[in-house]
Design a protein around this motif. Structure first.
Motif, short mmCIF file in Angstrom:
data_model
loop_
_atom_site.label_atom_id
_atom_site.label_comp_id
_atom_site.label_asym_id
_atom_site.label_seq_id
_atom_site.Cartn_x
_atom_site.Cartn_y
_atom_site.Cartn_z
N VAL A 1 1.08 -1.17 0.11
CA VAL A 1 -0.59 0.06 0.35
C VAL A 1 0.92 1.51 -0.12
O VAL A 1 2.04 1.24 0.58
CB VAL A 1 -1.02 0.51 1.11
N HIS B 1 0.68 5.11 0.46
CA HIS B 1 -0.62 5.81 0.32
C HIS B 1 0.07 7.53 0.05
O HIS B 1 0.84 7.99 -0.49
CB HIS B 1 -0.41 5.87 1.94
N GLN C 1 -4.40 3.03 7.93
CA GLN C 1 -3.45 2.75 7.73
C GLN C 1 -3.79 1.43 8.67
O GLN C 1 -3.48 0.31 8.61
CB GLN C 1 -2.22 2.84 8.18
N PHE D 1 -6.69 -0.70 7.96
CA PHE D 1 -7.15 -1.31 6.42
C PHE D 1 -6.12 -3.01 6.67
O PHE D 1 -6.80 -3.78 6.43
CB PHE D 1 -5.95 -1.02 5.85
N VAL E 1 0.40 -7.82 4.31
CA VAL E 1 0.57 -6.30 3.51
C VAL E 1 1.58 -5.48 4.67
O VAL E 1 1.94 -4.87 5.73
CB VAL E 1 -0.28 -5.58 4.42
N ILE F 1 2.69 -1.20 4.30
CA ILE F 1 2.03 0.23 4.04
C ILE F 1 3.16 0.66 4.15
O ILE F 1 3.92 1.22 5.38
CB ILE F 1 1.22 0.32 5.10
N ILE G 1 -1.89 -1.43 -3.73
CA ILE G 1 -3.05 -0.27 -3.92
C ILE G 1 -2.72 1.42 -3.29
O ILE G 1 -1.56 0.78 -2.38
CB ILE G 1 -3.75 -0.04 -2.09
N HIS H 1 -2.65 5.23 -3.08
CA HIS H 1 -3.72 7.02 -3.14
C HIS H 1 -3.14 8.26 -3.45
O HIS H 1 -1.80 8.04 -3.21
CB HIS H 1 -4.03 6.73 -2.22
N TRP I 1 -13.25 -3.57 -4.58
CA TRP I 1 -11.82 -3.87 -4.33
C TRP I 1 -11.63 -5.51 -4.24
O TRP I 1 -10.36 -5.64 -5.17
CB TRP I 1 -10.65 -3.24 -3.02
#
Ligand code: ZN
Length: 366
Positions: A120, A122, A131, A134, A148, A150, A196, A198, A310
């Motif tokens: 991910v 961000h 976060q 998530f 995951v 991040i 993912i 953003h 998603w």
């Protein structure tokens, strides 16, 4: 009374559902009949399936089943004829029984896919609650454990105004991804993470994807939300060259920051509002969403839950993926250079004035 074609519509819907979810692609007549609430003896159902075979979407496979009540295992056609059961070892002649012949139907479609692991990326300064939320949602909502990562790049403020800092941040992201991919391979996970990204994270991702130094990095399915990637970004080549498996662009109908991105951040554009024009991408619009609404806990939960956009994108075969709210973007042109230069000139001036302050802030608040 239902019109006579009504049951057939239900059967078609059941086939469509199985293809869409990539689940239950192989079935017996009895199993399918039960799923659609009719009897296996239904002549119309048999005809319907025969027609599907003729049109090429369905295959018939003859398989065998052990007749012993305590076994009943399916025996592969490859081993036929069977004089004894490879599972329960019953000798059929000795027992005076015969192998049961059974017809299986097989839909020509891809099976569903697991979320293997995920990175991910961000947006700016989003150390927000999402976060944690998530990771928690991913761990709880999915049927399997998918690690995951991040990715955090610290506190960025007016730094976004200048290119060389982007390159530095993107380089760091690419290097971090390479390490994560090597670790995944070492622990027997598939090498391609799903992504993912953003907001400003989408810009960094696009820079990693176009940097020849990172050509070795390959990704699974990519979701961009609140994207500041240019609508004409060449996703088609990346998908054709196998760098990226597929792209879902979640557009917010009320996203304002992405519209001004190109005037402040060099190399960006309003992908999160206009959509991507690349033929192979999937743009879906959430009409009420603002820039960061995708990550509000209740929305995030809805995206990741079973049947959420998603989740479906990450797990379903894409051949039959037809989400609601699909957006087909019109062509897009960048704003005239003179306007972009003027606003960016202003940007550099602001950067020169405030850079020491930003540096200090990053030291104090990493
Ligand atoms: Zn057996």
């Amino acid at each position: 009374m239902n019109p006579p074609e009504a049951p057939e519509r239900g059967w078609k819907a059941e086939i469509a559902r199985r293809l869409e979810q990539g689940d239950g692609l192989e079935f017996t007549l009895a199993q399918f009949a039960q799923a659609v609430g009719t009897a296996a003896e239904d002549e119309a159902l048999r005809e319907f399936l025969d027609q599907a075979i003729e049109s090429g979407g369905l295959k018939k496979i003859e398989a065998f089943r052990c007749p012993m009540p305590e076994c009943k295992k399916v025996l592969s056609p490859a081993g036929a004829p069977y004089s004894a059961c490879p599972y329960c070892l019953t000798d059929y002649r000795e027992e005076g029984v015969e192998v049961i012949t059974e017809t299986f139907y097989q839909l020509a479609g891809e099976t569903s896919r697991d979320i293997r692991w995920m990175i991910v990326v961000h947006g700016m300064n989003s150390r927000a609650k999402w976060q944690e939320e998530f990771s928690w949602q991913i761990a709880n909502r999915l049927r399997y454990s998918a690690p995951v990562l991040i990715y955090k790049y610290g506190w960025v403020t007016i730094d976004v105004l200048v290119c060389w800092l982007h390159r530095k941040l993107a380089k760091r992201l690419g290097e971090r991804m390479r390490i994560a991919i090597a670790q995944a391979e070492a622990s027997q996970r598939p090498p391609r993470p799903d992504i993912i990204a953003h907001s400003f994270g989408t810009h960094l991702l696009s820079m990693v994807l176009t940097n020849p130094d990172f050509e070795d990095l390959k990704f699974g399915r990519v979701i961009t939300a609140g994207s500041v990637i240019r609508p004409d970004f060449d996703w088609d080549s990346l998908i054709e060259n196998g760098r990226v498996e597929a792209v879902l662009n979640h557009v917010g109908g009320k996203d304002k920051p992405v519209q001004v991105a190109q005037f402040a951040i060099p190399g960006t554009g309003p992908g999160g509002r206009v959509g991507y024009t690349a033929r192979t991408t999937i743009n879906v619009c959430a009409p009420t969403f603002k820039h960061s609404d995708f990550f509000l806990p209740e929305n995030l939960r809805a995206q990741i839950a079973d049947g959420g956009l998603w989740h479906n994108f990450l797990t379903h075969p894409l051949e039959h993926f037809t989400p609601e709210g699909r957006l087909v973007p019109v062509s897009w042109k960048r704003a005239p250079l003179v306007i972009r230069s003027a606003t960016r000139g202003l940007g550099y001036a602001v950067f020169a004035m405030f850079a020491p302050f930003s540096w200090l802030r990053r030291r104090l608040d990493p």
